[in-house]
Design a protein around this motif. Structure first.
Motif, PDB file in Angstrom:
ATOM      1  N   THR A  81      -8.556 -34.658 -68.862  1.00 36.07           N
ATOM      2  CA  THR A  81      -8.628 -34.318 -70.283  1.00 36.07           C
ATOM      3  C   THR A  81      -8.347 -32.855 -70.573  1.00 36.07           C
ATOM      4  OG1 THR A  81     -11.019 -33.992 -70.064  1.00 36.07           O
ATOM      5  CG2 THR A  81     -10.251 -36.163 -70.772  1.00 36.07           C
ATOM      6  N   GLY A  82      -8.311 -31.999 -69.571  1.00 37.04           N
ATOM      7  CA  GLY A  82      -8.073 -30.591 -69.822  1.00 37.04           C
ATOM      8  C   GLY A  82      -6.638 -30.333 -70.240  1.00 37.04           C
ATOM      9  N   VAL A  83      -6.422 -29.226 -70.947  1.00 31.38           N
ATOM     10  CA  VAL A  83      -5.078 -28.895 -71.426  1.00 31.38           C
ATOM     11  C   VAL A  83      -4.113 -28.707 -70.260  1.00 31.38           C
ATOM     12  CG1 VAL A  83      -3.720 -27.249 -72.754  1.00 31.38           C
ATOM     13  CG2 VAL A  83      -6.017 -27.850 -73.511  1.00 31.38           C
ATOM     14  N   ALA A  84      -4.544 -27.999 -69.220  1.00 32.60           N
ATOM     15  CA  ALA A  84      -3.647 -27.722 -68.101  1.00 32.60           C
ATOM     16  C   ALA A  84      -3.217 -29.006 -67.396  1.00 32.60           C
ATOM     17  CB  ALA A  84      -4.328 -26.770 -67.108  1.00 32.60           C
ATOM     18  N   LEU A  85      -4.167 -29.918 -67.167  1.00 32.10           N
ATOM     19  CA  LEU A  85      -3.821 -31.172 -66.502  1.00 32.10           C
ATOM     20  C   LEU A  85      -2.938 -32.041 -67.393  1.00 32.10           C
ATOM     21  CD1 LEU A  85      -7.172 -32.140 -64.741  1.00 32.10           C
ATOM     22  CD2 LEU A  85      -5.033 -31.455 -63.650  1.00 32.10           C
ATOM     23  N   ALA A  86      -3.264 -32.104 -68.688  1.00 28.74           N
ATOM     24  CA  ALA A  86      -2.448 -32.885 -69.613  1.00 28.74           C
ATOM     25  C   ALA A  86      -1.032 -32.327 -69.692  1.00 28.74           C
ATOM     26  CB  ALA A  86      -3.089 -32.914 -70.996  1.00 28.74           C
ATOM     27  N   ALA A  87      -0.903 -30.999 -69.724  1.00 30.34           N
ATOM     28  CA  ALA A  87       0.414 -30.369 -69.791  1.00 30.34           C
ATOM     29  C   ALA A  87       1.220 -30.631 -68.518  1.00 30.34           C
ATOM     30  CB  ALA A  87       0.270 -28.873 -70.025  1.00 30.34           C
ATOM     31  N   ALA A  88       0.564 -30.529 -67.364  1.00 32.31           N
ATOM     32  CA  ALA A  88       1.253 -30.790 -66.103  1.00 32.31           C
ATOM     33  C   ALA A  88       1.723 -32.238 -66.041  1.00 32.31           C
ATOM     34  CB  ALA A  88       0.329 -30.479 -64.932  1.00 32.31           C
ATOM     35  N   CYS A  89       0.885 -33.150 -66.509  1.00 31.37           N
ATOM     36  CA  CYS A  89       1.249 -34.570 -66.521  1.00 31.37           C
ATOM     37  C   CYS A  89       2.409 -34.819 -67.476  1.00 31.37           C
ATOM     38  CB  CYS A  89       0.038 -35.398 -66.916  1.00 31.37           C
ATOM     39  SG  CYS A  89       0.341 -37.183 -66.887  1.00 31.37           S
ATOM     40  N   ALA A  90       2.349 -34.226 -68.675  1.00 27.95           N
ATOM     41  CA  ALA A  90       3.417 -34.407 -69.656  1.00 27.95           C
ATOM     42  C   ALA A  90       4.744 -33.872 -69.120  1.00 27.95           C
ATOM     43  CB  ALA A  90       3.049 -33.708 -70.961  1.00 27.95           C
ATOM     44  N   ALA A  91       4.700 -32.713 -68.452  1.00 21.82           N
ATOM     45  CA  ALA A  91       5.924 -32.113 -67.920  1.00 21.82           C
ATOM     46  C   ALA A  91       6.573 -33.013 -66.874  1.00 21.82           C
ATOM     47  CB  ALA A  91       5.610 -30.744 -67.325  1.00 21.82           C
ATOM     48  N   GLN A  92       5.750 -33.576 -65.990  1.00 21.23           N
ATOM     49  CA  GLN A  92       6.310 -34.442 -64.954  1.00 21.23           C
ATOM     50  C   GLN A  92       6.787 -35.767 -65.538  1.00 21.23           C
ATOM     51  OE1 GLN A  92       4.209 -34.387 -61.080  1.00 21.23           O
ATOM     52  NE2 GLN A  92       2.878 -32.861 -62.013  1.00 21.23           N
ATOM     53  N   ALA A  93       6.076 -36.250 -66.578  1.00 20.30           N
ATOM     54  CA  ALA A  93       6.488 -37.497 -67.211  1.00 20.30           C
ATOM     55  C   ALA A  93       7.826 -37.345 -67.928  1.00 20.30           C
ATOM     56  CB  ALA A  93       5.416 -37.952 -68.184  1.00 20.30           C
ATOM     57  N   LEU A  94       8.048 -36.212 -68.580  1.00 22.10           N
ATOM     58  CA  LEU A  94       9.327 -36.046 -69.286  1.00 22.10           C
ATOM     59  C   LEU A  94      10.474 -35.856 -68.294  1.00 22.10           C
ATOM     60  CD1 LEU A  94      10.444 -32.809 -69.629  1.00 22.10           C
ATOM     61  CD2 LEU A  94       8.337 -32.684 -70.963  1.00 22.10           C
ATOM     62  N   ARG A  95      10.178 -35.257 -67.145  1.00 21.21           N
ATOM     63  CA  ARG A  95      11.218 -35.195 -66.110  1.00 21.21           C
ATOM     64  C   ARG A  95      11.562 -36.597 -65.603  1.00 21.21           C
ATOM     65  NH1 ARG A  95       7.978 -31.312 -63.248  1.00 21.21           N
ATOM     66  NH2 ARG A  95       8.467 -29.166 -63.799  1.00 21.21           N
ATOM     67  N   LYS A  96      10.523 -37.413 -65.430  1.00 21.33           N
ATOM     68  CA  LYS A  96      10.699 -38.754 -64.871  1.00 21.33           C
ATOM     69  C   LYS A  96      11.432 -39.679 -65.824  1.00 21.33           C
ATOM     70  CE  LYS A  96       7.927 -42.482 -62.787  1.00 21.33           C
ATOM     71  NZ  LYS A  96       6.542 -42.886 -62.419  1.00 21.33           N
TER      72      LYS A  96
END
Length: 256
Positions: A81-96
């Motif tokens: 739920t943290g911003v850093a984890l959500a941002a890291a997940c979003a970044a990898q998801a948009l690459r994928k």
């Protein structure tokens, strides 16, 4: 043009039904993305992060009724739920799931209105960001983009090449509304929301703070001094005078 809209709904415990629809910020930026698609041609994808709560599914379905081309639910658990984890997940998801030319965020995200989520996603993905964009458009030559952004010093002009992360605060675009045909298609029973497995989340590497000064107050001054004044300006002047007496604010010790 391949456009992604990342919605503000992020996994969090204790969700209530009052949060079961798209917020105004999401609707506003989704309209901008759809208008840009209709102007330039292309494809609009909406993305939400969640753990298959019915609310995330309903939000994505609602986005599809506006004429969105694709809806993605990136499956992550509630402890991310943290911003850093959500941002890291979003970044990898948009690459994928990409590549994307424009990645839109509304002015609200997991971090409220601070734009940290968008900036950290851009950093993790290695993509530049245009913050608080009041007007975003493609360059006349079709090779890049132009934006007018709000700052505390007034509006500034930005430009660059794709891809770009955009935090949009634009409110003058053409409004769009769900169509009956899209509503019937979305709620016909066919599952139109694609589920994306959780990526391996790598922590963001953020700059470490650098200490530039150390101050240890003297222990001799324990008395309490009241700051008097009839308005804020007089109180501020009194505060500066007291700070000057103790050499906190050079140049004011002998004023008054």
């Amino acid at each position: 043009m391949n456009i992604l809209v990342i919605l503000r709904q992020w996994p969090s415990a204790g969700k209530s039904l009052e949060n079961s629809g798209m917020c105004d910020s999401d609707k506003n930026v989704l309209c901008e993305a759809l208008n840009l698609r209709d102007e330039q041609g292309g494809f609009v994808t909406v993305m939400a992060l969640g753990d298959e709560h019915e609310q995330e599914i309903q939000i994505l379905k609602e986005a599809l009724t506006y004429g969105t081309d694709r809806a993605l639910l990136v499956q992550i658990s509630e402890d991310k739920t943290g911003v850093a984890l959500a941002a890291a997940c979003a970044a990898q998801a948009l690459r994928k799931t990409g590549p994307y030319d424009v990645i839109f965020f509304g002015r609200q995200a997991i971090d409220g209105d601070s734009a940290h989520m968008a900036v950290m996603t851009a950093q993790a993905a290695g993509i530049p960001a245009a913050l608080y964009s009041k007007k975003f458009k493609c360059a006349s030559d079709g090779e890049g983009w132009r934006a007018e952004s709000e700052t505390e010093h007034g509006e500034i002009q930005l430009s660059g090449n794709f891809p770009i992360v955009v935090v949009s605060v634009r409110e003058d675009q053409n409004k769009r509304y769900p169509k009956i045909s899209d509503i019937l298609k979305v709620y016909s029973g066919q599952n139109m929301v694609e589920k994306v497995a959780s990526p391996d989340i790598l922590p963001l590497t953020l700059p470490k703070p650098v200490q530039i000064h150390t101050y240890v107050p003297e222990t001799a001054h324990h008395q309490i001094q009241m700051i008097e004044g009839t308005d804020e300006e007089e109180k501020a002047a009194g505060c500066l005078k007291i700070l000057g007496m103790y050499s906190f604010w050079e140049g004011h010790a002998n004023e008054g």
